[in-house]
Design a protein around this motif. Structure first.
Motif, mmCIF file in Angstrom:
data_model
loop_
_atom_site.group_PDB
_atom_site.id
_atom_site.type_symbol
_atom_site.label_atom_id
_atom_site.label_comp_id
_atom_site.label_asym_id
_atom_site.label_seq_id
_atom_site.Cartn_x
_atom_site.Cartn_y
_atom_site.Cartn_z
ATOM 1 N N THR A 248 8.445 -3.825 -4.090
ATOM 2 C CA THR A 248 7.353 -4.797 -3.911
ATOM 3 C C THR A 248 7.569 -6.015 -4.801
ATOM 4 O O THR A 248 7.454 -7.167 -4.342
ATOM 5 N N TRP B 181 1.964 -1.506 -5.881
ATOM 6 C CA TRP B 181 2.128 -2.882 -6.354
ATOM 7 C C TRP B 181 3.133 -2.993 -7.497
ATOM 8 O O TRP B 181 3.758 -4.030 -7.673
ATOM 9 N N THR C 11 -6.165 -7.931 3.103
ATOM 10 C CA THR C 11 -6.021 -6.523 3.458
ATOM 11 C C THR C 11 -5.273 -5.756 2.375
ATOM 12 O O THR C 11 -5.648 -4.634 2.010
ATOM 13 N N ALA C 12 -4.199 -6.367 1.837
ATOM 14 C CA ALA C 12 -3.393 -5.690 0.820
ATOM 15 C C ALA C 12 -4.144 -5.550 -0.500
ATOM 16 O O ALA C 12 -4.182 -4.473 -1.109
ATOM 17 N N ALA D 129 0.828 -1.216 0.000
ATOM 18 C CA ALA D 129 0.000 0.000 0.000
ATOM 19 C C ALA D 129 0.859 1.262 0.000
ATOM 20 O O ALA D 129 0.502 2.269 -0.613
ATOM 21 N N GLU D 130 1.996 1.204 0.686
ATOM 22 C CA GLU D 130 2.891 2.363 0.749
ATOM 23 C C GLU D 130 3.761 2.477 -0.496
ATOM 24 O O GLU D 130 3.931 3.557 -1.063
ATOM 25 N N GLN E 1 -9.323 7.195 1.678
ATOM 26 C CA GLN E 1 -9.198 5.739 1.623
ATOM 27 C C GLN E 1 -9.524 5.065 2.951
ATOM 28 O O GLN E 1 -9.839 3.876 2.979
ATOM 29 N N LYS F 213 -5.573 9.992 0.294
ATOM 30 C CA LYS F 213 -5.068 9.074 1.318
ATOM 31 C C LYS F 213 -5.986 9.045 2.527
ATOM 32 O O LYS F 213 -6.223 7.987 3.123
ATOM 33 N N ALA G 109 -8.008 1.856 -2.946
ATOM 34 C CA ALA G 109 -7.189 2.983 -3.390
ATOM 35 C C ALA G 109 -7.470 3.317 -4.854
ATOM 36 O O ALA G 109 -7.561 4.498 -5.228
ATOM 37 N N GLY H 35 -7.250 -3.430 -0.104
ATOM 38 C CA GLY H 35 -6.775 -2.062 0.090
ATOM 39 C C GLY H 35 -6.392 -1.413 -1.223
ATOM 40 O O GLY H 35 -6.658 -0.231 -1.459
ATOM 41 N N ALA H 36 -5.770 -2.201 -2.119
ATOM 42 C CA ALA H 36 -5.418 -1.683 -3.445
ATOM 43 C C ALA H 36 -6.677 -1.401 -4.262
ATOM 44 O O ALA H 36 -6.732 -0.419 -5.021
#
Length: 539
Positions: A255, A250, A434-435, A246-247, A474, A471, A442, A438-439
């Motif tokens: 990553t 992807w 979660t990842a 997320a930071e 989100q 941000k 976003a 979360g993407a």
């Protein structure tokens, strides 16, 4: 003691029944009593699962009191998660080698002591370091708990035991935000960790007097050190990439490199396991279609559940403006149905087998996720509660049934590894959900927030201001500048919350699709072929 039983597909030889470490075959007093054993391990499991949700409530207070940066506060959670996920299967192997009673007691003592040190810490570095220690000791404790249940209960009672075990997990998970909020508000953040000390002492005392060591005659006699290193590197690289995606993004080089490193290490691990005499994870276990399906089902279930629930907390607190305690109370229908449903699911699975309850559970989970994709900023408590309750009702048989499928289809001498595999699958699935979701959130916010802002006739934003606002959106935070007139502030909040809910809707739709896929996978599960090789010898 050994007995010929139906072999696990892909594995040869006899299944060896557990041999008590006591020189007498007769259980003395209360030691080794199945239901007391369940009570003893439940106290320890309650401590670890309570800690998993209670600390999140304390993080803002820790940040303020210790002057920690955002990155340091994130490490309070990430350090624990990484240590737990990386160590679970290895910890299960330690239990198979040295006995689950010993590893459980060491896990309890270490977890409680680490909690006490965190409560006494005056610097964030110590907090992070001993959160890592908590993860390591928690990894010792969780697979050992399942190994003890597997070795103590006969097949006809194992599902009920796992159901009650799941009920304890649901209850302590639900209590975490509520207890944490009350302690932080009325005592201090240190009390969130100090509460583990008396719980740990109680669990340790009961464990010393109640738990009986069960070991298989053909238990592991050596350690696959290269396998441990390769699997740990693979799990670390995977979980770290998912945490940081997320930071970083992807498509970011870091990553991609961590994901590639994970694939390479998993490949080398699989190759090495076919060459070593006593592997960390005998790959023949996965020739059992039921065990493989149970593991994949646990990953998919955790993806849908933990990935979706991640947004629910933001929805309740940032869109509806609830406190952490209030949001925890609003989630009680979900955890309450898990508490009620887990032992009932255990009884149903014992009677009918796991396949039908697992398929029905994932279908109910999918329906609940589709229902939650229809939530709006103004949805009332009753509607939310109905969908939360259905989600809990669907998850209960999956938590119980998938655990039994994994642990029950593994040989007794690998019950610790199987318990670690079950827990690791949950950690990977939850991190992945979660990842990925979360993407999805976003991307949805990035696609729609700017247009929604313009349609509301709000003052234009610079690219930098827009990126910063996105941000916050989100996670449901409205980017209202100080001093803005009340009508404009309401408009900004409306735009932000509607954009967030739109993204949450897309994320829950994806979770529902994953739940449907999990229902298909559940069709390949079956009752544990080796579940009767444990407690039947002792009761």
């Amino acid at each position: 003691m050994s007995v010929a039983v139906t072999n696990l597909p892909g594995m040869t030889g006899q299944i060896t029944l557990a041999k008590e470490s006591s020189p007498s075959p007769v259980r003395a007093g209360l030691r080794g009593h199945p239901w007391l054993t369940l009570f003893a391990v439940a106290i320890g499991v309650m401590m670890v699962t309570l800690d998993g949700t209670i600390v999140a409530v304390a993080n803002p207070a820790i940040q303020k009191d210790l002057g920690a940066s955002l990155a340091e506060v994130q490490w309070i959670t990430n350090g624990y998660l990484l240590a737990l996920a990386v160590s679970l299967i290895t910890a299960g192997k330690l239990g198979d080698r040295f006995g689950h009673r010993q590893t459980f007691l060491i896990g309890i003592a270490g977890f409680g002591l680490s909690s006490a040190v965190i409560g006494l810490s005056t610097g964030v570095g110590l907090v992070i370091g001993f959160r890592v220690a908590q993860g390591l000791f928690g990894a010792l404790l969780m697979p050992a708990a399942l190994g003890l249940l597997r070795a103590t209960f006969p097949a006809e009672k194992l599902n009920m035991a796992i159901g009650i075990w799941g009920m304890v997990i649901g209850a302590s998970t639900a209590a975490g935000p509520i207890v944490g909020g009350l302690l932080v508000e009325h005592v201090n953040w240190q009390s969130v960790f100090f509460i583990n000390v008396p719980v740990g002492v109680i669990a340790l005392v009961f464990g010393l007097f109640i738990l009986l060591d069960h070991r298989a005659e053909n238990a592991p006699r050596s350690f696959d050190l290269p396998g441990i290193v390769l699997l740990s590197a693979a799990m670390f690289s995977l979980i770290w990439a998912l945490i940081k995606a997320a930071e970083w993004g992807w498509g970011d080089t870091k990553t991609v490199l961590f994901l590639l490193a994970s694939l390479v290490c998993f490949g080398l691990f699989a190759f090495w396991e076919t060459r070593v005499a006593e592997p960390l994870i005998p790959l023949g276990m996965f020739r059992s279609a039921a065990l493989s399906a149970g593991t994949l089902l646990m990953v998919l279930m955790a993806f849908a559940f933990m990935g979706g629930l991640f947004f629910v907390t933001f929805y309740l607190q940032n869109v509806h403006g609830m406190s952490p305690v209030d949001s925890g109370l609003h989630l009680l229908p979900l955890t309450g149905m898990m508490i009620i449903g887990s032992p009932l699911a255990g009884a149903a699975i014992t009677k009918a087998g796991p396949r039908v309850p697992l398929v029905a559970g994932m279908v109910a989970t999918a329906v609940a996720c589709f229902g939650m994709s229809r939530l709006t900023p103004g949805t009332g408590t009753l509607t939310m509660s109905l969908w939360f309750a259905l989600l809990g009702l669907g998850l209960a048989p999956v938590m119980v049934g998938a655990t039994e499928v994994i642990v029950g289809n593994a040989p007794l001498e690998l019950s610790g590894v199987a318990g670690g595999l079950q827990q690791a699958a949950m950690q990977v699935g939850g991190s992945l959900g979660t990842a990925v979701l979360g993407a999805v959130m976003a991307a949805e916010v990035s696609d729609t927030f700017g247009d929604n802002w313009q349609r509301a006739a709000l003052p234009p934003l610079t690219p930098e201001q827009l990126a910063l606002a996105e941000k916050g959106v989100q996670v449901g935070i409205a980017p209202v500048p100080p001093g803005v007139p009340e009508p404009v502030a309401r408009t900004i909040s409306t735009v932000a919350h509607e954009t967030f809910v739109s993204g949450m809707s897309t994320a829950f739709t994806c979770a529902a699709v994953v739940a449907v896929l999990a229902a298909v996978v559940a069709c390949f599960t079956k009752r544990g072929a080796n579940a009767g090789a444990g407690g039947a010898a002792h009761i």
